[in-house]
Design a protein around this motif. Structure first.
Motif, short mmCIF file in Angstrom:
data_model
loop_
_atom_site.label_atom_id
_atom_site.label_comp_id
_atom_site.label_asym_id
_atom_site.label_seq_id
_atom_site.Cartn_x
_atom_site.Cartn_y
_atom_site.Cartn_z
N ALA A 96 0.83 -1.21 0.00
CA ALA A 96 0.00 0.00 0.00
C ALA A 96 0.86 1.26 0.00
CB ALA A 96 -0.92 0.01 1.23
N ARG A 97 0.48 2.22 -0.84
CA ARG A 97 1.15 3.52 -0.87
C ARG A 97 0.35 4.57 -0.10
NH1 ARG A 97 5.31 3.03 -0.60
NH2 ARG A 97 5.74 5.15 -1.23
N GLU A 98 -0.97 4.30 0.03
CA GLU A 98 -1.83 5.22 0.78
C GLU A 98 -2.76 4.39 1.65
OE1 GLU A 98 -3.91 8.11 -1.61
OE2 GLU A 98 -4.73 9.10 0.17
N ILE A 99 -2.94 4.84 2.89
CA ILE A 99 -3.76 4.09 3.84
C ILE A 99 -4.77 5.03 4.50
CG2 ILE A 99 -3.76 2.69 5.95
CD1 ILE A 99 -0.85 1.93 5.33
N GLY A 126 7.20 5.51 5.14
CA GLY A 126 7.16 6.08 3.79
C GLY A 126 5.82 5.95 3.08
N VAL A 127 4.73 5.81 3.84
CA VAL A 127 3.41 5.77 3.20
C VAL A 127 2.55 6.94 3.66
CG1 VAL A 127 3.36 3.25 2.93
CG2 VAL A 127 2.41 4.31 5.00
N LYS A 128 1.58 7.28 2.83
CA LYS A 128 0.67 8.36 3.15
C LYS A 128 -0.50 7.78 3.93
CE LYS A 128 -1.94 12.06 0.86
NZ LYS A 128 -2.45 12.56 -0.41
N LEU A 129 -0.62 8.18 5.18
CA LEU A 129 -1.70 7.66 6.04
C LEU A 129 -2.57 8.83 6.47
CD1 LEU A 129 -2.92 5.32 7.85
CD2 LEU A 129 -1.32 6.03 9.61
N SER A 130 -3.88 8.65 6.43
CA SER A 130 -4.76 9.64 7.07
C SER A 130 -5.73 8.92 7.98
CB SER A 130 -5.50 10.50 6.05
OG SER A 130 -6.30 9.71 5.20
N LEU A 131 -6.04 9.59 9.07
CA LEU A 131 -7.01 9.08 10.04
C LEU A 131 -8.34 9.75 9.70
CD1 LEU A 131 -6.30 8.76 13.81
CD2 LEU A 131 -8.35 9.90 13.03
N ASP A 133 -12.65 10.01 10.16
CA ASP A 133 -13.98 9.65 10.66
C ASP A 133 -15.00 10.54 9.98
OD1 ASP A 133 -14.05 12.08 12.09
OD2 ASP A 133 -13.44 11.15 13.98
N ARG A 134 -16.24 10.52 10.44
CA ARG A 134 -17.26 11.24 9.65
C ARG A 134 -17.07 12.75 9.68
NH1 ARG A 134 -22.81 10.52 13.23
NH2 ARG A 134 -21.76 10.63 15.23
N VAL A 135 -16.30 13.24 10.65
CA VAL A 135 -16.11 14.68 10.77
C VAL A 135 -14.71 15.12 10.33
CG1 VAL A 135 -16.02 16.61 12.40
CG2 VAL A 135 -17.77 14.85 12.65
N ASN A 136 -13.71 14.33 10.64
CA ASN A 136 -12.31 14.75 10.49
C ASN A 136 -11.54 13.85 9.52
OD1 ASN A 136 -12.27 16.45 13.21
ND2 ASN A 136 -13.14 14.46 13.72
N GLN A 137 -10.62 14.46 8.81
CA GLN A 137 -9.57 13.69 8.14
C GLN A 137 -8.25 14.35 8.51
OE1 GLN A 137 -10.25 12.80 4.00
NE2 GLN A 137 -8.55 11.35 3.93
N VAL A 138 -7.33 13.55 9.06
CA VAL A 138 -6.11 14.09 9.65
C VAL A 138 -4.89 13.50 8.96
CG1 VAL A 138 -4.84 14.49 11.81
CG2 VAL A 138 -7.31 14.05 11.89
N TRP A 139 -3.97 14.40 8.56
CA TRP A 139 -2.69 13.98 8.01
C TRP A 139 -1.57 14.54 8.88
CZ3 TRP A 139 -6.73 15.91 5.23
CH2 TRP A 139 -7.24 15.14 4.17
N LEU A 140 -0.44 13.87 8.88
CA LEU A 140 0.75 14.42 9.52
C LEU A 140 1.70 14.85 8.40
CD1 LEU A 140 2.38 14.93 12.08
CD2 LEU A 140 3.36 12.67 11.81
N VAL A 141 2.02 16.13 8.38
CA VAL A 141 2.79 16.67 7.26
C VAL A 141 4.17 17.11 7.75
CG1 VAL A 141 2.82 18.43 5.44
CG2 VAL A 141 0.65 17.44 6.20
#
Lengths: 220, 220
Positions: A96-99, A126-131, A133-141
């Protein structure tokens, strides 16, 4: 079939809404971390993999998944890593490259925070992960991110490391140019998309970028 | 009357349950940050102070509070600090030594995290602040904390700074002695009170200590 985008469904709160449905549709590989399987079965989704110590899943769900040929990846309950962390590692090994990490928030703040810290782990892998839920999408940049949003939609910037430097934005209502964000500053909360693409870049530190998918009135 | 323990009610989710009722009963000074006033009025509680830009509060609530002699502390909506941060500063200036921050969690992760970072601000100001909802009570510990809990109740230890060193516990099921906790480690999640008093000490970094007030089955 090569794995590109994976969805991991953990055992927290799970509501299909906001960006959750889209993540499930995009994913070509679905991993349930233990009890997360109960969530997706209700949607008629059969995951590719069930992973964990299987202490949070019913006998009946296990039987259904077994009959449908789901791969079981058992782990001992005596382990140093959470099922969700093991699922991230498994997804990365599968290519997986994105999760998308779903079911990873809920009423227990300790679990929510531990799952947020998994964003660090994913960056190291080295993968793009976002957390999500129905309200939030969170990335670490750590360097740069570009996102799509509708006009007026909130995008919040919060330092995960004590100090984040050189923060510059494009496509947001309150532009930042080379700004420094520190713990406790609420400066970056509720910035807004001008519509279309927005970009956030930084030169140092680790920044949480949070896209809000519900109108404010529904999120209190 | 000198102020000792203050409760600040912010505008997030608010449910009386877990430790929330106890905090309200202990507090000798209640500050509502803007819309937080709507929460406490429903409980028949009249706060001492209403603080904020008053954009999240109804005309009727404002009138009731004015009639009851509540002190209004207005701030411009154009400000660098959130109403909640201003309320913390106000409580400290009023003399509070301990502050309970209620209504500070909810579906928006950006607000929840910004409120968690206020724990840093309180430490700088030299007061004991905890963020409290019906499930969680969170402290930021830099040296030592002692807490009371019942046998089997969860207590989670999560590093806020990238690295927390010299973590030693007493009165917990899985004891730590001089341990180092780092971002992404889920090692400190769901430790358990042996019953009675527990103590957590550390020598470096900033540690989030989270006491869970609901049994696990209700918190998913």
């Amino acid at each position: 079939m090569p794995v590109n985008k994976a969805a991991i469904i953990a055992n927290g709160s799970f509501h299909v809404g906001g960006p959750v449905q889209g993540c499930l549709e995009q994913a070509d590989f679905i991993i349930c971390a233990d009890g997360g399987a109960e969530h997706v079965l209700k949607l008629g989704i059969i995951p590719h993999v069930l992973l964990g110590d299987f202490d949070s899943i019913s006998h009946r769900t296990r039987e259904i998944l077994r009959e449908r040929g789901v791969e079981f990846v058992p782990f001992s309950p005596v382990k140093d890593k959470t099922d969700t962390e093991l699922a991230v590692e498994y997804a990365v090994e599968a290519g997986a490259r994105e999760i998308f990490l779903l079911g990873a928030t809920g009423s227990r703040l300790d679990h929510t925070l531990a799952n947020l810290y998994l964003l660090c782990r994913a960056n190291l892998l080295g993968v793009k992960l976002s957390l999500v839920d129905r309200v939030n999408q969170v990335w670490l940049v750590e360097e740069r991110i570009t996102l799509q949003g509708s006009r007026g939609q909130y995008l919040s910037l919060l330092p995960l490391s004590p100090r984040v430097t050189g923060v510059t934005t494009r496509g947001l209502k309150y532009p930042l140019t080379g700004a420094t964000l520190v713990w406790g500053s609420s400066w970056g909360i509720s910035n807004e998309f001008l519509g279309g693409e927005a970009e956030v870049t930084l030169t140092g530190g680790q920044l949480l970028v949070i896209q809000i998918w519900e109108p404010p009135a529904q999120t209190k």
